[in-house]
Scaffold this active site. Structure first.
Site, PDB file in Angstrom:
ATOM      1  CG  ASP A 127     -11.653 -26.981  24.683  1.00 49.91           C
ATOM      2  OD1 ASP A 127     -12.171 -26.621  25.750  1.00 49.91           O
ATOM      3  OD2 ASP A 127     -10.552 -26.564  24.271  1.00 49.91           O
ATOM      4  NE  ARG A 148     -15.594 -23.882  28.005  1.00 54.76           N
ATOM      5  CZ  ARG A 148     -14.474 -24.479  27.556  1.00 54.76           C
ATOM      6  NH1 ARG A 148     -14.447 -25.065  26.369  1.00 54.76           N
ATOM      7  NH2 ARG A 148     -13.410 -24.516  28.316  1.00 54.76           N
TER       8      ARG A 148
HETATM    9  P1  FAD Z   1     -20.057 -13.238  19.221  1.00 51.45           P
HETATM   10  O1  FAD Z   1     -21.286 -13.817  18.605  1.00 51.45           O
HETATM   11  O2  FAD Z   1     -18.734 -13.396  18.529  1.00 51.45           O
HETATM   12  O3  FAD Z   1     -20.289 -11.704  19.503  1.00 51.45           O
HETATM   13  C1  FAD Z   1     -21.548 -11.214  19.935  1.00 51.45           C
HETATM   14  C2  FAD Z   1     -21.421  -9.726  20.220  1.00 51.45           C
HETATM   15  O4  FAD Z   1     -20.598  -9.527  21.380  1.00 51.45           O
HETATM   16  C3  FAD Z   1     -20.736  -8.943  19.113  1.00 51.45           C
HETATM   17  O5  FAD Z   1     -21.637  -8.595  18.097  1.00 51.45           O
HETATM   18  C4  FAD Z   1     -20.200  -7.757  19.881  1.00 51.45           C
HETATM   19  O6  FAD Z   1     -21.220  -6.805  20.106  1.00 51.45           O
HETATM   20  C5  FAD Z   1     -19.780  -8.389  21.194  1.00 51.45           C
HETATM   21  N1  FAD Z   1     -18.365  -8.810  21.177  1.00 51.45           N
HETATM   22  C6  FAD Z   1     -17.890 -10.042  20.944  1.00 51.45           C
HETATM   23  N2  FAD Z   1     -16.551 -10.080  21.028  1.00 51.45           N
HETATM   24  C7  FAD Z   1     -16.171  -8.829  21.315  1.00 51.45           C
HETATM   25  C8  FAD Z   1     -14.898  -8.217  21.527  1.00 51.45           C
HETATM   26  N3  FAD Z   1     -13.744  -8.909  21.446  1.00 51.45           N
HETATM   27  N4  FAD Z   1     -14.876  -6.891  21.812  1.00 51.45           N
HETATM   28  C9  FAD Z   1     -16.023  -6.170  21.879  1.00 51.45           C
HETATM   29  N5  FAD Z   1     -17.256  -6.701  21.686  1.00 51.45           N
HETATM   30  C10 FAD Z   1     -17.321  -8.005  21.415  1.00 51.45           C
HETATM   31  N6  FAD Z   1     -16.190 -22.987  20.577  1.00 51.45           N
HETATM   32  C11 FAD Z   1     -16.254 -24.304  20.279  1.00 51.45           C
HETATM   33  O7  FAD Z   1     -16.718 -24.666  19.195  1.00 51.45           O
HETATM   34  N7  FAD Z   1     -15.807 -25.252  21.179  1.00 51.45           N
HETATM   35  C12 FAD Z   1     -15.337 -24.915  22.413  1.00 51.45           C
HETATM   36  O8  FAD Z   1     -15.002 -25.795  23.200  1.00 51.45           O
HETATM   37  C13 FAD Z   1     -15.270 -23.532  22.751  1.00 51.45           C
HETATM   38  N8  FAD Z   1     -14.822 -23.134  23.947  1.00 51.45           N
HETATM   39  C14 FAD Z   1     -14.904 -21.808  24.292  1.00 51.45           C
HETATM   40  C15 FAD Z   1     -14.552 -21.399  25.582  1.00 51.45           C
HETATM   41  C16 FAD Z   1     -14.693 -20.084  25.968  1.00 51.45           C
HETATM   42  C17 FAD Z   1     -14.313 -19.677  27.358  1.00 51.45           C
HETATM   43  C18 FAD Z   1     -15.211 -19.126  25.040  1.00 51.45           C
HETATM   44  C19 FAD Z   1     -15.431 -17.694  25.449  1.00 51.45           C
HETATM   45  C20 FAD Z   1     -15.525 -19.508  23.755  1.00 51.45           C
HETATM   46  C21 FAD Z   1     -15.367 -20.835  23.357  1.00 51.45           C
HETATM   47  N9  FAD Z   1     -15.681 -21.243  22.067  1.00 51.45           N
HETATM   48  C22 FAD Z   1     -15.711 -22.581  21.775  1.00 51.45           C
HETATM   49  C23 FAD Z   1     -15.939 -20.250  20.995  1.00 51.45           C
HETATM   50  C24 FAD Z   1     -17.407 -19.906  20.921  1.00 51.45           C
HETATM   51  O9  FAD Z   1     -18.129 -21.029  20.449  1.00 51.45           O
HETATM   52  C25 FAD Z   1     -17.651 -18.715  19.976  1.00 51.45           C
HETATM   53  O10 FAD Z   1     -17.234 -19.069  18.691  1.00 51.45           O
HETATM   54  C26 FAD Z   1     -16.942 -17.442  20.392  1.00 51.45           C
HETATM   55  O11 FAD Z   1     -16.953 -17.272  21.777  1.00 51.45           O
HETATM   56  C27 FAD Z   1     -17.624 -16.212  19.742  1.00 51.45           C
HETATM   57  O12 FAD Z   1     -18.953 -16.074  20.180  1.00 51.45           O
HETATM   58  P2  FAD Z   1     -19.414 -15.085  21.368  1.00 51.45           P
HETATM   59  O13 FAD Z   1     -20.548 -15.751  22.064  1.00 51.45           O
HETATM   60  O14 FAD Z   1     -18.266 -14.761  22.245  1.00 51.45           O
HETATM   61  O15 FAD Z   1     -19.933 -13.754  20.730  1.00 51.45           O
END
Ligand code: FAD
Length: 301
Positions: free
Chosen positions: A130, A178
């Site tokens: 991560d 990732r």
């Molecule tokens: P967002 O920008 O949060 O959302 C974009 C849009 O998607 C929203 O406006 C909405 O329309 C829709 N949406 C999002 N969530 C939902 C929901 N729950 N229900 C309905 N609609 C929704 N971060 C790190 O810094 N380091 C890591 O190693 C790391 N590993 C990760 C591993 C995985 C598998 C995932 C999924 C995330 C990880 N993250 C990590 C977190 C990542 O960096 C983001 O902070 C987090 O995923 C939120 O961004 P997003 O791209 O999901 O969408």
């Protein structure tokens, strides 16, 4: 209004954490955390596998300050790898270098990682590193490069909010990466602050890596990004075995199922362990609407 900063403050509150521990995961955390033990995590992974989803498990732990804690964390990772093998589940391991002692002693962290990667290699399991906050970025990538000289079953994660993400992605050609937006609060001197810029850079680094012929895990719940990636791989003829989608356990489960039905590979990131409080609060901070979701979990107990 409930903000990311608000949940960030809550996530670091020792008082609330102690309270939360007494309440147990009844805050609604059980909908996004797969339990406190390895066995509970493995049962959750089994259920995901039965739905056509693969997984990666992460043992939650917040801060490691001592050598003994880092070694204990390493031992736990190895026990988790053995459990993945014993349960016969389709599952990787995700971990954080700080939990293995990166801040205590870099060489201790390297040795811990070498032990973990040796076991993972023996059991044919992939290990994802991560990505943490910017202060750990260089040390993480540098240690990864050293580990990669001995093992191929390991890959880091890339945060698209960082200005240097494309440059780092290009330098990691051939590495299983990732890609995600990034979860930490970073300064404007190193990170984009506006969502459209972070989103655009996520698509950019995904495309760069795929066009380089490198394995890409697209980690997002953002349906717009997912749709764009689907179009891109179709148009470019990117082979199905060069990418996968990833989402967090309990988030957008209907979208996870839809992607599986469409024939895409989807991996669910399954956090577990007693230290669930900080993780839970950070997820609420990223998307305060998730509090509704968490409350539903609480009310259904
Ligand atoms: P967002 O920008 O949060 O959302 C974009 C849009 O998607 C929203 O406006 C909405 O329309 C829709 N949406 C999002 N969530 C939902 C929901 N729950 N229900 C309905 N609609 C929704 N971060 C790190 O810094 N380091 C890591 O190693 C790391 N590993 C990760 C591993 C995985 C598998 C995932 C999924 C995330 C990880 N993250 C990590 C977190 C990542 O960096 C983001 O902070 C987090 O995923 C939120 O961004 P997003 O791209 O999901 O969408």
């Amino acid at each position: 209004m409930v903000t990311r900063k608000f949940f960030s403050v809550l996530s670091s509150s020792q008082f609330l954490e102690n309270k939360a521990r007494n309440w147990g995961p009844k805050l609604g955390a059980t909908t996004v955390i797969a339990g406190e033990t390895i066995e509970e995590a493995m049962e959750a992974v089994r259920k995901l596998n039965a739905q056509g989803l693969c997984a990666t498990v992460d043992h939650l732990g917040e801060f490691v300050h001592k050598k003994e804690e880092a070694v204990a964390s390493k031992d736990y990772c190895i026990r988790t790898l053995e459990a993945i093998d014993a349960y016969g589940v389709d599952c990787n391991l995700s971990l954080k270098l700080t939990s293995l002692g990166l801040d205590v002693d870099r060489n201790l962290c390297r040795d811990n990682m070498l032990d973990i990667l040796a076991k993972a290699d023996e059991l044919n399991i992939f290990v994802r590193i991560d990505m943490e906050d910017y202060a750990h970025l260089d040390a993480t990538l540098e240690l990864f490069q050293e580990l990669r000289r001995s093992y191929q079953n390991v890959g880091p994660a890339m945060q698209s909010y960082l200005h240097r993400a494309e440059q780092d992605t290009r330098s990691l050609k051939g590495v299983n990466l990732r890609m995600m937006k990034g979860a930490y609060k970073e300064s404007p001197s190193v990170a984009y602050q506006k969502k459209p810029e972070v989103d655009a850079n996520l698509l950019n680094i995904i495309k760069v890596h795929l066009l380089n012929g490198s394995y890409t895990a697209v980690a997002t719940h953002d349906h717009n990004i997912i749709e764009e990636v689907k179009t891109f791989v179709r148009e470019q003829g990117i082979p199905d075995d060069l990418y996968e989608f990833q989402m967090l356990y309990g988030f957008r489960t209907e979208l996870q199922a839809q992607l599986v039905n469409e024939g895409y590979k989807v991996r669910v990131y399954v956090p577990f362990g007693e230290d669930w409080y900080g993780y839970f609060m950070r997820r609420l901070g990223e998307r305060p609407q998730n509090i509704v979701f968490a409350m539903r979990g609480l009310l259904s107990k």
